[in-house]
Design a protein around this motif. Structure first.
Motif, mmCIF file in Angstrom:
data_model
loop_
_atom_site.group_PDB
_atom_site.id
_atom_site.type_symbol
_atom_site.label_atom_id
_atom_site.label_comp_id
_atom_site.label_asym_id
_atom_site.label_seq_id
_atom_site.Cartn_x
_atom_site.Cartn_y
_atom_site.Cartn_z
ATOM 1 N N GLU A 1 -2.617 -1.615 -20.281
ATOM 2 C CA GLU A 1 -2.027 -2.795 -19.663
ATOM 3 C C GLU A 1 -0.947 -2.386 -18.670
ATOM 4 O OE1 GLU A 1 -0.573 -5.466 -22.595
ATOM 5 O OE2 GLU A 1 -2.575 -5.944 -23.396
ATOM 6 N N THR A 2 -0.843 -3.122 -17.575
ATOM 7 C CA THR A 2 0.116 -2.747 -16.538
ATOM 8 C C THR A 2 0.497 -3.943 -15.674
ATOM 9 O OG1 THR A 2 0.539 -1.171 -14.753
ATOM 10 C CG2 THR A 2 -1.648 -2.129 -14.837
ATOM 11 N N ASP A 3 1.677 -3.853 -15.079
ATOM 12 C CA ASP A 3 2.118 -4.823 -14.078
ATOM 13 C C ASP A 3 2.058 -4.244 -12.669
ATOM 14 O OD1 ASP A 3 2.896 -6.690 -16.136
ATOM 15 O OD2 ASP A 3 4.674 -5.455 -16.473
ATOM 16 N N LEU A 4 1.951 -2.896 -12.591
ATOM 17 C CA LEU A 4 1.945 -2.228 -11.291
ATOM 18 C C LEU A 4 1.147 -0.939 -11.414
ATOM 19 C CD1 LEU A 4 3.241 -2.351 -8.373
ATOM 20 C CD2 LEU A 4 4.969 -0.763 -9.243
ATOM 21 N N ILE A 5 0.176 -0.751 -10.522
ATOM 22 C CA ILE A 5 -0.600 0.490 -10.477
ATOM 23 C C ILE A 5 -0.203 1.249 -9.217
ATOM 24 C CG2 ILE A 5 -2.897 1.529 -10.416
ATOM 25 C CD1 ILE A 5 -3.993 -1.017 -11.678
ATOM 26 N N VAL A 6 0.182 2.507 -9.386
ATOM 27 C CA VAL A 6 0.629 3.342 -8.268
ATOM 28 C C VAL A 6 -0.347 4.502 -8.105
ATOM 29 C CG1 VAL A 6 2.537 4.660 -7.283
ATOM 30 C CG2 VAL A 6 3.028 2.746 -8.825
ATOM 31 N N ALA A 7 -0.853 4.673 -6.901
ATOM 32 C CA ALA A 7 -1.775 5.782 -6.607
ATOM 33 C C ALA A 7 -1.003 6.936 -5.998
ATOM 34 C CB ALA A 7 -2.862 5.322 -5.642
ATOM 35 N N ALA A 8 -1.099 8.096 -6.648
ATOM 36 C CA ALA A 8 -0.456 9.313 -6.138
ATOM 37 C C ALA A 8 -1.502 10.419 -6.101
ATOM 38 C CB ALA A 8 0.731 9.701 -7.012
ATOM 39 N N ILE A 9 -2.576 10.180 -5.360
ATOM 40 C CA ILE A 9 -3.708 11.126 -5.335
ATOM 41 C C ILE A 9 -3.863 11.787 -3.970
ATOM 42 C CG2 ILE A 9 -4.926 9.911 -7.172
ATOM 43 C CD1 ILE A 9 -6.731 8.688 -4.976
ATOM 44 N N GLY A 10 -2.804 11.733 -3.174
ATOM 45 C CA GLY A 10 -2.856 12.378 -1.868
ATOM 46 C C GLY A 10 -2.377 11.459 -0.770
ATOM 47 N N GLN A 11 -2.186 12.046 0.395
ATOM 48 C CA GLN A 11 -1.648 11.310 1.528
ATOM 49 C C GLN A 11 -2.433 11.634 2.793
ATOM 50 O OE1 GLN A 11 2.428 12.362 -0.630
ATOM 51 N NE2 GLN A 11 2.603 12.379 1.585
#
Length: 648
Positions: free
Chosen positions: A404-414
């Motif tokens: 469960e989450t309120d915010l999903i953050v992607a840190a898989i590259g730029q």
């Protein structure tokens, strides 16, 4: 010759299986002269430097800190180490804190017991420079040429520094209010103290003729054509500021799915003071560690009633918050495709995050965003995975997880933001570069940093140094010569001898077929540093005793104390500890004056040079009239500095 009293802790075998007695050197002594080989002193690149993308002379500044290499008169050890370090990298205080240190992975001391704490000593050098108010050496006169540098991050700032050292002025153009790039907007202040970052940037500006145009975007506020008319060359150091989305259906349409780049920038600008109650970050690298560690520190509000993505995207800006209004997030989760010991994040950063209360899920991959009727993410579905054929695949029969989450953050590259600069973009939305960091088919345009290939801060700094050299050659209409095989900032014995007042005499004798006495040459020395990195099999490891690494103290809070904890995490060395840790360096490829060759030479052929002729790398010499070629000096040289040569 030293031998360890704690052999069980060494990571190498001193003897072959079955050996039970010492080898005899008699045959080598009495038969060695048949080889006609005598010692010559060979400088090679140590693997720490070979592994450093910015090419620092690491062995050199470790030798200075440990007291082996003495500074010129009137310069302190600390300032001399600072000068040597910043020949390649103008940010020792920053890099000593946050660089993942590939140099330490390459360190030959790993084959004895443990690597030298290179990062810790580099932080010491940066901290001493900060406390001492050190400045860069006086710059040369201007050539009249001027370069536009697009981007004020590590690549752009390092390029401006290296160009000014060559007499070339520059203007840095950046779309932020302040210089620093990812050092300022991507890395939290408890990892990089802003006062030290500002000082390291300020030193570059203090060199003079390095201008800064803030809040200006090329391709929007100013055209490339205008820059080409105004400047003699252009260096693109744009960085990569666009986070890669998760490859899941509905990511772009789900409002509370955001990028780590945006998350960290709003925090570092001071506009995001708290976040969602439940946060999940998908990554496994250092950026993802920063996201979850920041989330644990800023927490959420006890009375939280906003959409968390609004702060991440800059739609709302948080003012000053009474810390008593915050509470810890109920759940902060970090997921990674790989096992914990294979994550790209630094091991101690991962350990600290777990200590701070982050839930770590390894070897899992996201497969679905679970959304409510409003289209907002309420959970992330993951499955067990393994790495096959250069990608993650679901484990058949593995588990399924719903977080469960309120915010999903992607840190898989730029990736790069090339809007308005499409003519320069390649198919990956980055920029192409040749081996000299020129932009192909764009004369006068050069490129460095993440926009070439997203990687480390130190990689951007190293590329900027090569690009600056290429720009200098371009502006002089000089030939671009082949880059060295080992392309680093090498120690130069001739420069050191000049500094010590030991310059060779002028060459005035005309043609000569060789000499071993004339003062116009450096004798018995070969510099292979641009061609060869020395490996541990060329060292005499038996010389080194077990010496545990000196660890930096860390202010690493636990889960009960991490909320509102923004004190610097890493505590630097004092003088004594820095010297002790630097003293663990094995000085691979360079003499460190142990006297083994002098002591063990059976013919007394190897001797110390006179004190008034001595400098680092010129400590011993050989009387070739006495030498019988037994090679014992080479066998017992701990650093691999002696080769048997000068013969058949």
């Amino acid at each position: 010759m030293a031998t360890s009293r704690d052999d069980k802790k060494l990571t190498f075998r001193k003897y072959e299986e079955g050996d039970s007695k010492w080898d005899r050197w008699n045959d080598a002594i009495f038969e060695g002269d048949h080889s006609h080989k005598c010692p010559t002193y060979v400088h090679r690149t140590p693997p720490c430097q070979g592994s450093c993308p910015s090419g620092e002379d690491i062995r050199g500044w470790l030798d200075i800190v440990r007291g082996l290499e003495t500074p010129p008169e009137g310069i302190s050890m600390q300032e001399y180490a600072f000068r040597r370090s910043t020949d390649a990298n103008p940010f020792p205080g920053v890099m000593g804190r946050v660089c993942p240190a590939p140099c330490q992975d390459g360190c030959n001391r790993n084959d004895v017991e443990d690597f030298v704490g290179i990062n810790a000593v580099e932080q010491y050098i940066g901290d001493e420079a900060f406390k001492g108010g050190f400045k860069f050496e006086e710059t040369p006169a201007l050539t009249g040429k001027k370069v536009a540098i697009i981007g004020g991050g590590p690549a752009g700032m390092a390029a401006a520094y290296q160009l000014r050292r060559r007499g070339i002025a520059s203007t840095i153009i950046d779309d932020h209010a302040e210089l620093g790039g990812m050092m300022r907007y991507g890395i939290p202040n408890y990892r990089i103290p802003r006062a030290e970052l500002d000082r390291e940037i300020g030193r570059i500006l203090e060199m003079g003729d390095v201008e800064f145009k803030a809040n200006t975007r090329v391709g929007r506020d100013v055209s490339v054509e205008d820059l080409e008319k105004e400047y003699d060359a252009i260096l693109w150091a744009l960085g990569c500021k666009v986070g890669r989305p998760l490859p899941l259906e509905g990511w772009d349409e789900t409002p509370n799915c955001v990028s780590a780049v945006d998350f960290l920038e709003e925090f570092n600008k001071g506009d995001m003071k708290y976040t969602a109650n439940k946060v999940i970050c998908v990554g496994g690298g250092d950026t993802s560690i920063d996201v979850v560690s920041v989330s644990r520190r800023i927490g959420t509000l006890k009375d939280y009633n906003e959409n968390p993505e609004d702060a991440v995207t800059g739609k709302i800006k948080h003012g000053d918050i009474d810390p008593s209004l915050r509470k810890a997030c109920d759940n902060v989760t970090l997921t990674a495709l790989f096992p914990r010991d294979q994550m790209t994040a630094a091991e101690h950063e991962v350990n600290d995050a777990v200590r701070e209360g982050v839930v770590l899920m390894n070897e899992v991959m996201p497969v679905e965003i679970i959304r409510n009727s409003d289209g907002r993410a309420t959970a992330l579905k993951l499955v067990d995975c393994k790495w096959e054929n250069n990608g993650p695949v679901k484990v058949e029969g593995g588990k399924e997880y719903v977080v469960e989450t309120d915010l999903i953050v992607a840190a898989i590259g730029q990736g790069g933001d090339m809007a308005g600069l499409e003519d320069f973009a390649n198919e990956r939305n980055l920029m192409d570069a040749d081996k000299f960091y020129q932009v192909p088919n764009k004369p006068g345009h050069f490129v460095a940093g993440d926009i070439v290939r997203p990687h480390l801060l130190t990689t951007a700094i190293g590329q900027a140094s090569i690009a600056a050299e290429s720009i200098d050659l371009y502006l002089k209409h000089a030939e671009f010569k082949k880059r060295p095989k080992v392309d680093k900032h090498h120690f130069n014995l001739l420069d050191k001898m000049k500094e010590a007042g030991l310059d060779p005499a002028p060459y005035t004798v005309g043609e000569t077929r060789g000499t071993n006495e004339a003062k116009f040459a450096i004798h018995n020395f070969e510099d292979r540093s641009k061609n060869e990195v020395i490996t541990s099999d060329k060292l005499f490891l038996g010389h080194f005793e077990y010496t545990p690494r000196h660890l930096r103290e860390e202010d690493a809070p636990d889960s009960e104390h991490v909320l509102n904890h923004f004190e610097e995490r890493t505590k630097g060395f004092d003088d004594e500890t820095a010297a002790a840790e630097a003293g663990r360096c094995m000085s691979c490829g360079m003499c460190f004056e142990c006297d083994n060759c002098v002591i063990y030479c059976p013919q007394d052929a190897v001797y110390r040079v006179k004190k008034d002729e001595h400098t680092i790398g010129r400590y011993v010499a050989t009387d070739y009239a006495k030498c019988v070629g037994c090679h014992i000096c080479a066998d017992v040289c701990p650093t691999g500095y002696i080769d048997m040569a000068l013969g058949e």
